[in-house]
Write a protein that holds these residues in place. Structure first.
Motif, PDB file in Angstrom:
ATOM      1  N   VAL A  73       0.832  -1.202   0.000  1.00  0.00           N
ATOM      2  CA  VAL A  73       0.000   0.000   0.000  1.00  0.00           C
ATOM      3  C   VAL A  73       0.871   1.257   0.000  1.00  0.00           C
ATOM      4  O   VAL A  73       0.584   2.218  -0.717  1.00  0.00           O
ATOM      5  N   PHE A  74       1.951   1.257   0.766  1.00  0.00           N
ATOM      6  CA  PHE A  74       2.868   2.397   0.772  1.00  0.00           C
ATOM      7  C   PHE A  74       3.388   2.680  -0.636  1.00  0.00           C
ATOM      8  O   PHE A  74       3.412   3.827  -1.086  1.00  0.00           O
ATOM      9  N   ARG A  75       3.781   1.642  -1.334  1.00  0.00           N
ATOM     10  CA  ARG A  75       4.302   1.817  -2.699  1.00  0.00           C
ATOM     11  C   ARG A  75       3.223   2.336  -3.650  1.00  0.00           C
ATOM     12  O   ARG A  75       3.486   3.160  -4.514  1.00  0.00           O
ATOM     13  N   ILE A  76       2.003   1.843  -3.498  1.00  0.00           N
ATOM     14  CA  ILE A  76       0.908   2.323  -4.349  1.00  0.00           C
ATOM     15  C   ILE A  76       0.626   3.792  -4.060  1.00  0.00           C
ATOM     16  O   ILE A  76       0.528   4.614  -4.979  1.00  0.00           O
ATOM     17  N   LYS A  77       0.519   4.149  -2.785  1.00  0.00           N
ATOM     18  CA  LYS A  77       0.165   5.520  -2.403  1.00  0.00           C
ATOM     19  C   LYS A  77       1.251   6.537  -2.729  1.00  0.00           C
ATOM     20  O   LYS A  77       0.940   7.695  -2.997  1.00  0.00           O
ATOM     21  N   THR A  78       2.494   6.130  -2.693  1.00  0.00           N
ATOM     22  CA  THR A  78       3.589   7.079  -2.924  1.00  0.00           C
ATOM     23  C   THR A  78       4.120   7.029  -4.350  1.00  0.00           C
ATOM     24  O   THR A  78       5.173   7.566  -4.635  1.00  0.00           O
ATOM     25  N   GLU A  79       3.378   6.362  -5.226  1.00  0.00           N
ATOM     26  CA  GLU A  79       3.738   6.257  -6.642  1.00  0.00           C
ATOM     27  C   GLU A  79       5.107   5.616  -6.853  1.00  0.00           C
ATOM     28  O   GLU A  79       5.823   5.924  -7.785  1.00  0.00           O
ATOM     29  N   ARG A  80       5.462   4.697  -5.962  1.00  0.00           N
ATOM     30  CA  ARG A  80       6.714   3.951  -6.086  1.00  0.00           C
ATOM     31  C   ARG A  80       6.479   2.578  -6.703  1.00  0.00           C
ATOM     32  O   ARG A  80       7.322   1.703  -6.616  1.00  0.00           O
ATOM     33  N   SER A  81       5.327   2.429  -7.298  1.00  0.00           N
ATOM     34  CA  SER A  81       4.984   1.179  -7.953  1.00  0.00           C
ATOM     35  C   SER A  81       4.612   1.494  -9.396  1.00  0.00           C
ATOM     36  O   SER A  81       3.484   1.892  -9.682  1.00  0.00           O
ATOM     37  N   SER A  82       5.552   1.309 -10.283  1.00  0.00           N
ATOM     38  CA  SER A  82       5.269   1.604 -11.694  1.00  0.00           C
ATOM     39  C   SER A  82       4.170   0.694 -12.238  1.00  0.00           C
ATOM     40  O   SER A  82       3.442   1.064 -13.159  1.00  0.00           O
ATOM     41  N   ALA A  83       4.022  -0.492 -11.649  1.00  0.00           N
ATOM     42  CA  ALA A  83       2.971  -1.407 -12.081  1.00  0.00           C
ATOM     43  C   ALA A  83       1.583  -0.881 -11.731  1.00  0.00           C
ATOM     44  O   ALA A  83       0.588  -1.350 -12.272  1.00  0.00           O
ATOM     45  N   SER A  84       1.510   0.087 -10.826  1.00  0.00           N
ATOM     46  CA  SER A  84       0.225   0.616 -10.374  1.00  0.00           C
ATOM     47  C   SER A  84      -0.030   2.044 -10.838  1.00  0.00           C
ATOM     48  O   SER A  84      -0.949   2.697 -10.365  1.00  0.00           O
ATOM     49  N   MET A  85       0.784   2.542 -11.720  1.00  0.00           N
ATOM     50  CA  MET A  85       0.620   3.914 -12.196  1.00  0.00           C
ATOM     51  C   MET A  85       0.191   3.910 -13.644  1.00  0.00           C
ATOM     52  O   MET A  85       0.894   3.333 -14.459  1.00  0.00           O
ATOM     53  N   PRO A  86      -0.888   4.545 -13.974  1.00  0.00           N
ATOM     54  CA  PRO A  86      -1.875   5.088 -13.030  1.00  0.00           C
ATOM     55  C   PRO A  86      -2.656   3.955 -12.373  1.00  0.00           C
ATOM     56  O   PRO A  86      -2.731   2.859 -12.910  1.00  0.00           O
ATOM     57  N   GLU A  87      -3.234   4.267 -11.210  1.00  0.00           N
ATOM     58  CA  GLU A  87      -4.027   3.256 -10.518  1.00  0.00           C
ATOM     59  C   GLU A  87      -5.239   2.911 -11.367  1.00  0.00           C
ATOM     60  O   GLU A  87      -5.886   3.792 -11.923  1.00  0.00           O
TER      61      GLU A  87
END
Length: 164
Positions: A73-87
């Protein structure tokens, strides 16, 4: 199922978890999980059987406790997850909720899910079965174990917690 645990209460809890994912309410979603939760999505092996040991076999997702979910969740919220950008925008549907067993403050539940996920002008779908162990706590439940069997495992992207 005891008189104290109603199927309606269990369904309401599961629907709330799905809503938190759809609305990206990450902190509220995490609060639904016990600190010692095991969150596991086994993979399918070459013999069309799901893997049985997350410590020795491949899994699509595995978090041994809530710390792993909190990191995700931290990675998703802080945009540190390229796999989740954009959500992605998601819509979770839950069906066929069954109570399999109840012993003291533990309730074993099985249900089916179907999630639509929209991102980059493409809508994907994920579906399968969840086996969950719910622990009764004051005011409701927490998830003590969640095993997600993804039935459509030939997917063209990374699978994540918001897909199931």
């Amino acid at each position: 199922m005891s008189q104290s645990t109603s199927l309606n209460a269990i369904c309401a809890f599961l629907y709330r978890e799905a809503r938190y994912l759809d609305e990206r309410q990450w902190e509220q979603w995490l609060e639904l999980y016990a600190p010692d939760v095991e969150y596991w999505m086994p993979a399918w092996d070459d013999d069309d059987q799901i893997t049985e040991d997350p410590q020795r076999e491949i899994s699509l997702m595995y978090y041994a406790n809530r710390d792993g979910l909190e990191d995700r969740v931290f990675r998703i919220k802080t945009e540190r997850s390229s796999a989740s950008m954009p959500e992605p925008r998601t819509s979770h549907m839950i069906a066929n909720v069954e109570v399999l067993d109840e012993q003291g403050d533990v309730v074993e539940v099985r249900y089916n899910f179907h999630t639509l996920s929209h991102r980059y002008k493409i809508t994907d779908q994920f579906f399968g079965t969840v086996l969950a162990t719910l622990r009764k706590v004051e005011g409701g439940f927490v998830i003590a174990r969640k095993k997600i069997v993804l039935k459509n495992d030939y997917i063209r992207q990374v699978i994540d917690v918001y897909h199931v």
